[in-house]
Write an enzyme that holds these catalytic residues in place. Structure first.
Site, short mmCIF file in Angstrom:
data_model
loop_
_atom_site.label_atom_id
_atom_site.label_comp_id
_atom_site.label_asym_id
_atom_site.label_seq_id
_atom_site.Cartn_x
_atom_site.Cartn_y
_atom_site.Cartn_z
N PRO A 22 65.43 2.96 29.64
CA PRO A 22 64.54 2.82 28.49
C PRO A 22 65.26 2.16 27.31
CG PRO A 22 65.21 5.10 28.76
CD PRO A 22 65.76 4.35 29.93
N VAL A 42 64.53 1.04 23.30
CA VAL A 42 63.63 1.09 22.16
C VAL A 42 63.26 -0.33 21.74
CG1 VAL A 42 63.40 1.77 19.74
CG2 VAL A 42 64.55 3.28 21.35
N GLN A 52 59.51 8.57 29.45
CA GLN A 52 60.59 9.26 28.75
C GLN A 52 60.03 9.90 27.48
OE1 GLN A 52 63.79 7.54 26.18
NE2 GLN A 52 65.03 8.08 27.96
N CYS A 97 69.77 9.60 23.10
CA CYS A 97 69.57 8.76 21.93
C CYS A 97 70.52 9.19 20.80
CB CYS A 97 68.13 8.84 21.44
SG CYS A 97 67.82 7.81 19.99
#
Length: 132
Positions: free
Chosen positions: A8, A10, A64, A109
């Site tokens: 993933p 952003v 996610q 993250c």
């Protein structure tokens, strides 16, 4: 078994990017990190994350979730399960329902917003919350 897995990203892991990656050999892809509350309560939020309808060529797909509130995460997972169940009852042909092959919790993250919210990598600082 998956050979190439698109992590993933952003701002990048939108439907077009995922399908492009699959064209070049990716076998599994993730959505961007989704806010559980926005995902459950906003059709607009879901459409921005997934596109107007999910494509068969964007499979398998992992959703996610990011967050630290157990109640909101649980609400999102229940919502997803109910959508998957509804789609399976329709023979998997209803493109208006959501369907994912897996759901994961973001525990990586490192951004400042994750620090403020106590999610992402910062969940690892509170293992009781993460594992409890």
């Amino acid at each position: 078994s998956p050979k190439y897995w698109v992590a993933p990203l952003v701002g990048l892991s939108d439907p077009s990017f995922r399908v492009l990656c699959r064209r070049y050999g990716a076998t599994v892809a993730h959505t961007e990190m989704a806010d559980p509350g926005g995902f459950v309560h906003s059709e607009y939020y879901r459409s921005q994350l997934l596109g107007k309808q999910q494509e068969d060529r964007d499979r398998p797909l992992v959703l996610q979730l990011g967050g630290s509130r157990v109640d909101k995460l649980l609400e999102a997972v229940k919502f997803i399960v109910s959508q998957n169940h509804s789609n399976n009852e329709n023979g998997g042909t209803d493109s208006s329902t959501l369907s994912f092959d897996a759901v994961e919790l973001n525990c990586g993250c490192p951004q400042q917003c994750a620090r403020k919210g106590g999610y992402g990598a910062f969940l690892l600082e509170d293992l009781d919350k993460l594992c409890g």
